[in-house]
Write an enzyme that holds these catalytic residues in place. Sequence first.
Site, PDB file in Angstrom:
ATOM      1  N   HIS A  56      35.934  50.125  40.613  1.00 29.69           N
ATOM      2  CA  HIS A  56      35.406  49.971  41.974  1.00 29.69           C
ATOM      3  C   HIS A  56      36.196  50.778  42.996  1.00 29.69           C
ATOM      4  O   HIS A  56      35.694  51.039  44.097  1.00 29.69           O
ATOM      5  CB  HIS A  56      35.310  48.496  42.375  1.00 29.69           C
ATOM      6  CG  HIS A  56      36.589  47.862  42.789  1.00 29.69           C
ATOM      7  ND1 HIS A  56      37.302  46.995  41.995  1.00 29.69           N
ATOM      8  CD2 HIS A  56      37.288  47.958  43.934  1.00 29.69           C
ATOM      9  CE1 HIS A  56      38.379  46.586  42.635  1.00 29.69           C
ATOM     10  NE2 HIS A  56      38.396  47.158  43.821  1.00 29.69           N
ATOM     11  N   ASP A 102      35.506  46.677  34.846  1.00 32.33           N
ATOM     12  CA  ASP A 102      36.045  47.320  36.047  1.00 32.33           C
ATOM     13  C   ASP A 102      37.286  48.154  35.746  1.00 32.33           C
ATOM     14  O   ASP A 102      38.396  47.845  36.186  1.00 32.33           O
ATOM     15  CB  ASP A 102      36.353  46.249  37.100  1.00 32.33           C
ATOM     16  CG  ASP A 102      36.638  46.841  38.475  1.00 32.33           C
ATOM     17  OD1 ASP A 102      36.389  48.041  38.680  1.00 32.33           O
ATOM     18  OD2 ASP A 102      37.115  46.081  39.345  1.00 32.33           O
ATOM     19  N   GLN A 197      43.784  42.969  49.086  1.00 26.99           N
ATOM     20  CA  GLN A 197      43.163  44.276  49.232  1.00 26.99           C
ATOM     21  C   GLN A 197      44.207  45.385  49.188  1.00 26.99           C
ATOM     22  O   GLN A 197      45.246  45.303  49.817  1.00 26.99           O
ATOM     23  CB  GLN A 197      42.389  44.369  50.551  1.00 26.99           C
ATOM     24  CG  GLN A 197      41.041  43.705  50.517  1.00 26.99           C
ATOM     25  CD  GLN A 197      41.092  42.265  50.955  1.00 26.99           C
ATOM     26  OE1 GLN A 197      42.169  41.697  51.088  1.00 26.99           O
ATOM     27  NE2 GLN A 197      39.939  41.659  51.178  1.00 26.99           N
ATOM     28  N   GLY A 198      43.896  46.450  48.440  1.00 24.46           N
ATOM     29  CA  GLY A 198      44.840  47.550  48.250  1.00 24.46           C
ATOM     30  C   GLY A 198      45.632  47.420  46.977  1.00 24.46           C
ATOM     31  O   GLY A 198      46.312  48.368  46.574  1.00 24.46           O
ATOM     32  N   ASP A 199      45.579  46.256  46.317  1.00 23.33           N
ATOM     33  CA  ASP A 199      46.274  46.056  45.040  1.00 23.33           C
ATOM     34  C   ASP A 199      45.373  46.330  43.844  1.00 23.33           C
ATOM     35  O   ASP A 199      45.847  46.388  42.711  1.00 23.33           O
ATOM     36  CB  ASP A 199      46.822  44.627  44.939  1.00 23.33           C
ATOM     37  CG  ASP A 199      47.938  44.367  45.935  1.00 23.33           C
ATOM     38  OD1 ASP A 199      48.766  45.274  46.145  1.00 23.33           O
ATOM     39  OD2 ASP A 199      47.987  43.266  46.501  1.00 23.33           O
ATOM     40  N   SER A 200      44.047  46.466  44.078  1.00 22.67           N
ATOM     41  CA  SER A 200      43.116  46.778  42.995  1.00 22.67           C
ATOM     42  C   SER A 200      43.619  47.942  42.163  1.00 22.67           C
ATOM     43  O   SER A 200      44.202  48.897  42.686  1.00 22.67           O
ATOM     44  CB  SER A 200      41.756  47.178  43.553  1.00 22.67           C
ATOM     45  OG  SER A 200      40.981  46.070  43.863  1.00 22.67           O
TER      46      SER A 200
END
Length: 244
Positions: A56, A102, A197-200
């Site tokens: 993603h 993912d 958010q931003g750790d994906s």
Amino acid sequence: MGALLGLLSGTAPAHAIVNGTKAVRMPPYMASLREYGRHICGGVILDDRTILTAAHCLQRQSPPDALSVGVGSLQLSRAALYPVEKYVAHPRYSVFVAYDNDVAVLKLATPLTFRPGSVGPVGWPSSSDRPPYGETLSIAGWGLLSEGGSAPDDLYTTSVSGLRNDEEGCANYSREGRLSDTMFCAGYPDGHTDACQGDSGGPLVNRYNELVGIASWGQGCARPGRAGVYANVSKLHSWIKANT
């Protein structure tokens, strides 16, 4: 986390990765995925030309020359940057089944320079595809300090526990039919600590620094009853290896 862990925004409270701690030692396999120079996601070094991240993170389908990978420093601003030559997402990645499959692989235009203690490949676990239920696992990243908060320049890390689908913290997702066999939950029933958010795309590792998951999605960040959800790399191992 909202729907995804990959997007960045907003203001600053006291902790990052939500109640984590500032890392004092660089996980050598840790990488930062940049789009037009801006950190968008984490990544994990598989070999000197290959980075694994979340599919993603590449949904905008930016051209490869808009992407780069930063490695080798706890601070985003001091990382060594390597251009991306090409990338491929899992062909069965789906946003319609809660981010099933993912994972994505990026190939670098030039090989990484491995340096002991700061840049090097992640370890792989045994061939078992059983999720690491009950194990203490570690996640690191440069994501938001809290839900709706700001992102740090420094790498933060925390520990989470692998959860079964019927355990508090994961059961809500299971009842809603949002979990597939390519994912598992990790966190705590009360929220406590979590990726954001931003750790994906960042690596979830066991106590032997072996890769067991890739940060994928969740509802909010560190919300009670809503653990983080991770791509199960053992289930996805054959596709990852075929594209490495």
